[in-house]
Scaffold this active site. Structure first.
Site, PDB file in Angstrom:
ATOM      1  N   GLY A  54       2.869   2.187  10.877  1.00 24.88           N
ATOM      2  CA  GLY A  54       3.357   3.650  10.536  1.00 24.88           C
ATOM      3  C   GLY A  54       4.128   4.055  11.639  1.00 24.88           C
ATOM      4  N   HIS A 114      -8.955   0.251   5.749  1.00 23.98           N
ATOM      5  CA  HIS A 114      -7.933   1.048   5.599  1.00 23.98           C
ATOM      6  C   HIS A 114      -8.582   1.961   7.129  1.00 23.98           C
ATOM      7  CE1 HIS A 114      -4.092   2.708   6.137  1.00 23.98           C
ATOM      8  NE2 HIS A 114      -4.164   1.515   5.573  1.00 23.98           N
ATOM      9  N   SER A 159       3.969  -2.162  10.063  1.00 23.65           N
ATOM     10  CA  SER A 159       4.952  -2.381   9.999  1.00 23.65           C
ATOM     11  C   SER A 159       5.614  -3.467   9.800  1.00 23.65           C
ATOM     12  CB  SER A 159       5.702  -2.236  11.845  1.00 23.65           C
ATOM     13  OG  SER A 159       5.257  -0.172  12.204  1.00 23.65           O
ATOM     14  N   LYS A 188       0.487   4.268  -0.643  1.00 24.24           N
ATOM     15  CA  LYS A 188      -0.962   5.346  -0.509  1.00 24.24           C
ATOM     16  C   LYS A 188      -0.187   6.747  -0.750  1.00 24.24           C
ATOM     17  CE  LYS A 188       0.166   3.381   4.871  1.00 24.24           C
ATOM     18  NZ  LYS A 188       0.203   3.476   5.890  1.00 24.24           N
ATOM     19  N   GLU A 219      -4.611  -5.267  10.795  1.00 26.04           N
ATOM     20  CA  GLU A 219      -4.141  -3.875  10.593  1.00 26.04           C
ATOM     21  C   GLU A 219      -4.426  -2.889  12.188  1.00 26.04           C
ATOM     22  OE1 GLU A 219      -2.197  -2.330   6.635  1.00 26.04           O
ATOM     23  OE2 GLU A 219      -3.869  -1.328   7.007  1.00 26.04           O
ATOM     24  N   GLU A 225      -6.475   5.196   7.698  1.00 29.65           N
ATOM     25  CA  GLU A 225      -6.889   6.359   7.958  1.00 29.65           C
ATOM     26  C   GLU A 225      -7.342   6.401   6.817  1.00 29.65           C
ATOM     27  OE1 GLU A 225      -2.840   5.525   5.104  1.00 29.65           O
ATOM     28  OE2 GLU A 225      -1.988   5.404   7.210  1.00 29.65           O
ATOM     29  N   ASN A 228       0.566  -1.200  -0.032  1.00 28.35           N
ATOM     30  CA  ASN A 228      -0.224   0.400   0.002  1.00 28.35           C
ATOM     31  C   ASN A 228       0.699   1.500  -0.096  1.00 28.35           C
ATOM     32  OD1 ASN A 228      -1.886   1.523   0.361  1.00 28.35           O
ATOM     33  ND2 ASN A 228      -2.117   1.490   2.307  1.00 28.35           N
TER      34      ASN A 228
HETATM   35  C1  PEP Z   1      -0.449   0.555   5.927  1.00 34.41           C
HETATM   36  O1  PEP Z   1      -0.883   1.386   5.311  1.00 34.41           O
HETATM   37  O2  PEP Z   1      -1.661  -0.378   5.136  1.00 34.41           O
HETATM   38  C2  PEP Z   1       0.651  -0.057   6.690  1.00 34.41           C
HETATM   39  C3  PEP Z   1       0.353  -1.666   7.493  1.00 34.41           C
HETATM   40  O3  PEP Z   1       1.420   0.804   6.633  1.00 34.41           O
HETATM   41  P1  PEP Z   1       3.134   0.347   7.436  1.00 34.41           P
HETATM   42  O4  PEP Z   1       3.520  -1.010   7.041  1.00 34.41           O
HETATM   43  O5  PEP Z   1       4.044   1.227   6.955  1.00 34.41           O
HETATM   44  O6  PEP Z   1       3.015   0.424   8.827  1.00 34.41           O
END
Ligand code: PEP
Length: 254
Positions: A173, A95, A212, A12, A167, A97, A10
């Site tokens: 992040g 997601h 992460s 973003k 998640e 966000e 992803n």
């Molecule tokens: C994501 O945006 O779905 C995500 C898991 O980000 P990150 O791997 O940077 O934590």
């Protein structure tokens, strides 16, 4: 039964056109032979470039979001039917966000998931608890509600085109990754819940972990019985790291 490991990136709201070209050139030859399912979700303005480069190579292309309607007066939105028409394979829905920054709640996410499926886009439906919810022992209640409300009214055959992504918000992040055991425990709960309450077929549902994930921690996560790969943000931006994650997925034996 063993499920193929997915590595979905992803991106973003990152990357300029030159970065996308660079990623494509570094990745093109390397990933095709690997035994894992690969996908990337660029910004919508870069979808066509990625489709042109990757579609014939079997790398799936996903949208990070889509509208709850196929067409109409929804300025700034992306039509799921138009996404399908240009060759997009799947869309993310829910997601964290989108939930927190854009205030998308259960109802709109449910409409988005249904419309995407109706337009023949597969769906990666994301769920996860905040740190506060985890610390107050609310993780399973939060997940139950997000899954039950977000996927309400979707037929059994359409559910077979829904991949779930767990998640934890506190791990996205932040560099704070859930331990493999922590993630496995939650994935196990999700698999049981969606098969007992939502007509998913327990052994067929793919549940990806996101938060992460990077080459240094992916092996421990991917080896877990109920973790079927990763939805990866930051570490999917660099072709070298994305490729390394795909190689780890390829080598993982369950
Ligand atoms: C994501 O945006 O779905 C995500 C898991 O980000 P990150 O791997 O940077 O934590």
């Amino acid at each position: 039964m063993s499920r193929i490991i997915h590595v979905y990136g992803n991106w973003k709201m990152n990357h300029l056109k030159s970065d996308v070209i660079n990623f494509i050139s570094k990745l093109s030859e390397s990933v095709i032979e690997l035994d894992c399912k690969q996908g990337v979700c660029p910004q919508s303005i870069h979808l066509s470039m990625i489709i042109e480069a990757f579609a014939k190579k079997g790398i799936l292309v996903g949208s990070q979001n889509c509208s709850h309607e196929a067409f109409g007066a929804f300025t700034g939105d992306n039509s799921p039917q138009a996404l399908k028409d240009i060759g997009v394979n799947f869309t993310l829905v829910g997601h964290s966000e989108r939930r927190s920054i854009f205030n998308e709640g259960h109802e709109i996410l449910n409409l988005k998931a249904k419309k995407a499926l109706e337009c023949n886009l597969d769906v990666v439906f994301c769920v996860g608890e905040t740190l506060e919810e985890r610390e107050n022992n609310k993780t399973f209640d939060v997940l139950k509600e997000q899954l039950a409300e977000g996927l309400k009214g979707i037929s059994k055959s359409d559910l077979s085109r829904v991949i779930l992504a767990y998640e934890p918000v506190w791990a996205i992040g932040t560099g704070k990754v859930a331990t493999p055991m922590q993630a496995e425990e939650t994935h196990q709960f999700i698999r049981k819940f969606v098969s007992e309450e939502l007509e998913f077929i327990a052994e067929d549902v793919f549940i990806l972990y996101g938060g992460s994930v990077k080459p240094s921690n992916a092996k421990g996560l991917f080896e877990m019985a109920n973790i079927d790969g990763g939805l990866v943000g930051g570490a999917s931006l660099k072709a070298e790291d994305y490729l390394e994650l795909c190689k780890i997925a390829d080598r993982t034996m369950k």
